[in-house]
Design a protein around this motif. Structure first.
Motif: not given
Length: 347
Positions: A36-39, A189-192, A214-223, A248-252
């Motif tokens: 669940a953590d993008p890093e 859902g950023h870590v900068d 942190d993109l989540g599990a999949f892309h929605q419309l504008l993810t 870096v776009g990350v799936f979680t």
């Protein structure tokens, strides 16, 4: 099966009966490793969210303007900071809702939905259901709040249309608040990782940013688009022409993130303004003074930014001057110094 995925659906004449019946459905879950953590998701030992992308990296994006290396080489001071814009849950006054009515004789589907994008719903849902667009009418009544969270196309919109077509009766679904937390998109859902280079006098020379989204599990419309808007706005109100950003776009294994309340721009403002405060503290400068020093001057508009935008007009110093006068800034600072001598802290 619905659009290739198994879906268990209970349809009833009473929502309480429907909930009771749904609770009697037994699902045999296979519990798999999750992250669940993008890093942590991009670490070497992280479980893959999608087997076809074992590193959990959905995309990389780079943007640069000016001569960043030269700016940092000439700097007297460089400040660094990890800044998070944490994941949040949009919580509109009214949750989502869908009513679908299928008129078989006319081969016409009427869909009432709490959406910000009725035309897009018609295009995509009609495609999912195998209908021509002119056979589908989408009505968006009072939306009940959205701020971006309702500009997506959601499974329930297509599912209600599918069920109405199957049973030949109107069907209604109203999202519970718990479903809203789980199924409507999340925001931020950023870590900068920021770096700012400057001269001793407070002049900002350059900015570097590594943005882990942190993109989540999949892309929605504008993810995947949202963090690129943060990059566009990363210089904020400041005139530096040397910037470098990497995303870096990350799936979680989480609900997807997407556009919410400013769509990437508030995250950028949060980041650069925090960094200016940190720089002011490092240089022992007043945070208002360092801002006046680095604002884009009103004579410089229209002003091209290092990220490719054109600011058409502005006078950034004037509202800050008015704000300082309104709060009695000099007295406030004097009171703060006196309070600290007494062991008290002021915000």
């Amino acid at each position: 099966y619905f659009v290739g995925h198994p879906v268990a659906v209970v349809v009833a004449t009473d929502k309480y009966l429907a909930r009771d019946a749904a609770e009697k459905i037994e699902i045999d879950w296979d519990v798999l490793p999750a992250v669940a953590d993008p890093e942590k998701a991009i670490s070497a030992d992280a479980p893959p969210v999608h087997p076809e992308w074992p590193d959990n990296v959905a995309f990389n994006y780079h943007q640069e303007g000016g001569d960043v290396d030269k700016a940092f080489a000439e700097a007297d001071v460089v400040v660094k900071q990890r800044i998070t814009s944490q994941r949040l849950i949009p919580s509109s006054m009214e949750t989502r809702g869908v009513v679908a009515e299928w008129r078989g004789a006319d081969r016409q589907l009427n869909l009432y939905t709490s959406t910000q994008v009725p035309h897009l719903v018609r295009t995509l849902v009609a495609g999912m259901l195998g209908l021509e667009e002119n056979r589908m009418r989408v009505i968006a009544p009072e939306v009940g709040g959205g701020f971006g969270s309702k500009l997506n196309i959601y499974a329930e919109e297509a599912l209600m249309g599918f069920i109405a077509m199957q049973i030949g009766k109107p069907v209604k679904w109203i999202e519970s608040r718990r479903e809203n937390f789980l199924c409507t998109i999340h925001g931020r859902g950023h870590v900068d990782y920021f770096e700012v280079a400057a001269k001793k006098d407070g002049t900002i020379l350059g900015i570097k940013l590594k943005l882990i989204q942190d993109l989540g599990a999949f892309h929605q419309l504008l993810t995947p688009v949202i963090p690129t808007l943060s990059v566009l706005m990363m210089p904020g109100l400041y005139r530096t022409q040397n910037v470098r950003a990497d995303i870096v776009g990350v799936f979680t294994n989480c609900t997807p993130t997407d556009a919410y309340r400013g769509a990437g721009r508030p995250e950028a403002t949060h980041g650069i303004e925090r960094m200016v405060d940190i720089l002011a503290d490092e240089l022992k400068m007043d945070p208002a003074e360092i801002r006046f020093k680095n604002f884009v001057a009103k004579e410089s508009f229209p002003f091209p930014t290092a990220t490719g935008l054109m600011y058409d007009s502005g006078n950034y110093a004037l509202p800050l001057e008015k704000a300082l006068a309104a709060v009695g800034y000099e007295k406030l600072r004097a009171d703060q110094i006196e309070a600290r001598k007494q062991g008290r802290l002021m915000g």
